[in-house]
Scaffold this motif. Structure first.
Motif, PDB file in Angstrom:
ATOM      1  N   THR A   1       0.805  -1.226   0.000  1.00 14.69           N
ATOM      2  CA  THR A   1       0.000   0.000   0.000  1.00 14.69           C
ATOM      3  C   THR A   1       0.837   1.274   0.000  1.00 14.69           C
ATOM      4  OG1 THR A   1      -0.116   0.044   2.421  1.00 14.69           O
ATOM      5  CG2 THR A   1      -1.839  -1.183   1.251  1.00 14.69           C
TER       6      THR A   1
ATOM      7  N   ASN B   1     -11.616   9.202   9.921  1.00 13.70           N
ATOM      8  CA  ASN B   1     -11.024  10.259   9.106  1.00 13.70           C
ATOM      9  C   ASN B   1     -10.749  11.459  10.004  1.00 13.70           C
ATOM     10  OD1 ASN B   1     -10.181  11.960   7.075  1.00 13.70           O
ATOM     11  ND2 ASN B   1     -12.200  12.244   6.178  1.00 13.70           N
TER      12      ASN B   1
ATOM     13  N   GLU C   1      -5.035  11.746   1.116  1.00 10.45           N
ATOM     14  CA  GLU C   1      -5.160  10.588   0.219  1.00 10.45           C
ATOM     15  C   GLU C   1      -6.383   9.749   0.568  1.00 10.45           C
ATOM     16  OE1 GLU C   1      -1.580   8.554  -1.057  1.00 10.45           O
ATOM     17  OE2 GLU C   1      -0.382   9.905   0.193  1.00 10.45           O
ATOM     18  N   TRP C   2      -7.234  10.267   1.440  1.00 13.07           N
ATOM     19  CA  TRP C   2      -8.465   9.586   1.844  1.00 13.07           C
ATOM     20  C   TRP C   2      -9.560   9.841   0.821  1.00 13.07           C
ATOM     21  CZ3 TRP C   2      -9.258   6.186   5.651  1.00 13.07           C
ATOM     22  CH2 TRP C   2     -10.565   5.919   6.068  1.00 13.07           C
ATOM     23  N   PRO C   3     -10.447   8.913   0.531  1.00 17.16           N
ATOM     24  CA  PRO C   3     -10.600   7.604   1.160  1.00 17.16           C
ATOM     25  C   PRO C   3      -9.667   6.560   0.561  1.00 17.16           C
ATOM     26  CG  PRO C   3     -12.317   7.931  -0.475  1.00 17.16           C
ATOM     27  CD  PRO C   3     -11.535   9.220  -0.420  1.00 17.16           C
ATOM     28  N   PRO C   4      -9.536   5.415   1.218  1.00 19.53           N
ATOM     29  CA  PRO C   4      -8.655   4.372   0.691  1.00 19.53           C
ATOM     30  C   PRO C   4      -9.206   3.794  -0.607  1.00 19.53           C
ATOM     31  CG  PRO C   4      -9.953   3.538   2.535  1.00 19.53           C
ATOM     32  CD  PRO C   4     -10.185   5.017   2.483  1.00 19.53           C
ATOM     33  N   THR C   5      -8.319   3.437  -1.487  1.00 18.76           N
ATOM     34  CA  THR C   5      -8.732   2.819  -2.753  1.00 18.76           C
ATOM     35  C   THR C   5      -9.166   1.378  -2.512  1.00 18.76           C
ATOM     36  OG1 THR C   5      -6.516   2.012  -3.234  1.00 18.76           O
ATOM     37  CG2 THR C   5      -7.056   4.248  -3.990  1.00 18.76           C
ATOM     38  N   ASP C   6      -9.814   0.817  -3.513  1.00 16.25           N
ATOM     39  CA  ASP C   6     -10.198  -0.599  -3.439  1.00 16.25           C
ATOM     40  C   ASP C   6      -8.965  -1.481  -3.273  1.00 16.25           C
ATOM     41  OD1 ASP C   6     -12.846   0.107  -3.737  1.00 16.25           O
ATOM     42  OD2 ASP C   6     -12.949  -0.403  -5.876  1.00 16.25           O
ATOM     43  N   ALA C   7      -7.866  -1.073  -3.876  1.00 20.93           N
ATOM     44  CA  ALA C   7      -6.639  -1.867  -3.768  1.00 20.93           C
ATOM     45  C   ALA C   7      -6.117  -1.882  -2.337  1.00 20.93           C
ATOM     46  CB  ALA C   7      -5.577  -1.316  -4.719  1.00 20.93           C
ATOM     47  N   VAL C   8      -6.181  -0.724  -1.665  1.00 17.77           N
ATOM     48  CA  VAL C   8      -5.737  -0.657  -0.274  1.00 17.77           C
ATOM     49  C   VAL C   8      -6.638  -1.508   0.610  1.00 17.77           C
ATOM     50  CG1 VAL C   8      -5.555   0.869   1.734  1.00 17.77           C
ATOM     51  CG2 VAL C   8      -4.603   1.581  -0.463  1.00 17.77           C
TER      52      VAL C   8
END
Length: 261
Positions: free
Chosen positions: A99, A192, A225-232
């Motif tokens: 990540t 957050n 950098e919020w929200p987290p991506t699907d990858a994270v």
């Protein structure tokens, strides 16, 4: 009072003094005595015994006391014996690598969350070590996960006034409780800037052999950098599942706990 009862009472009082000094508090003998409703002379004797063993230290300038260095050593030994920490470390390092963010492993301690392992961001920047820090459960993604799967923890933590660490901290216990159902549904907790301005996190539960949630693992990221991506989120789920599997958990995500009562 027998000698044995006296020893037990002294241990109990010493433990209460250490509890009063947690969270980097600095207190004098009179303050400690008032908090414990004991004579200052009694408290002074206990504090001096704790100081002799390195469990309490006196500030160089003044008559206030803080927790001592021996506690750090004891806590390190304790942390190293935690099976969940040992099993989680390599998966957390992989999660940070995947990540690009720091990761935390947390467990419940006295109604809060203690960070039992911290894997730093892999970008080489200077970062403070966080292992051993405590975070209020209601203001952290780790804590929200642990609250959602432990009714006793939720009752304890949410029965007291909830501190506002930032302008975004949710301090209404009913609102916190309402959010726990969504945590259980997704097997994810989010925060957050509820604990630290500029920092946000997402966490997932870790299960033990009996299927119970014993810890949570989180990805910690800058709020810009919020929200987290699907990858994270996917990498976080993979890590939580892998740690739980190594602990012998029969399934993941965990089953929601049975309703209280």
């Amino acid at each position: 009072m027998t000698e044995g009862e006296s020893v037990i009472q002294s241990i109990d009082r010493a433990a209460k003094i250490l509890a009063l000094l947690q969270g980097s508090r600095r207190m004098g003998i009179s303050e400690l005595a008032a908090a414990l409703d004991l004579p200052p002379s009694t408290v002074h004797g206990i504090v001096k015994s704790l100081q002799a063993h390195g469990l309490v230290a006196q500030q160089p300038s003044g008559n206030r006391y803080v927790l001592g260095p021996a506690l750090l050593k004891l806590s390190s030994v304790y942390l190293d014996t935690l099976d969940v920490r040992a099993r989680a470390m390599r998966w957390m390092h992989e999660l940070s690598s995947r990540t690009g963010f720091a990761t935390r492993l947390g467990a419940e301690l006295f109604g809060e969350v203690i960070v039992i392992h911290h894997d730093r961001r892999p970008d080489g920047t200077e970062q403070m070590p966080e292992t051993g820090l405590t975070i209020p459960s209601h203001a952290s993604a780790l804590g929200k996960v642990l609250l959602a799967y432990d009714a006793a923890h939720a009752t304890d933590a949410l029965s007291r006034p909830l501190a506002a660490l930032t302008a975004d901290t949710v301090t209404d216990p009913d609102r916190v409780r309402e959010g726990l159902e969504e945590v259980r549904r997704q097997a994810l907790g989010f925060e957050n800037e509820e604990a630290v301005i500029g920092e946000s996190s997402v966490a997932a539960p870790i299960c033990a052999e009996d299927g119970e949630v014993v810890a949570a693992v989180a990805v910690v990221m800058p709020s810009n950098e919020w929200p987290p991506t699907d990858a994270v989120v996917g990498a976080l789920r993979d890590a939580a599942r892998s740690i739980s599997r190594d602990l012998g958990a029969p399934t993941w995500p965990p089953r929601p706990p049975a309703p209280a009562g």
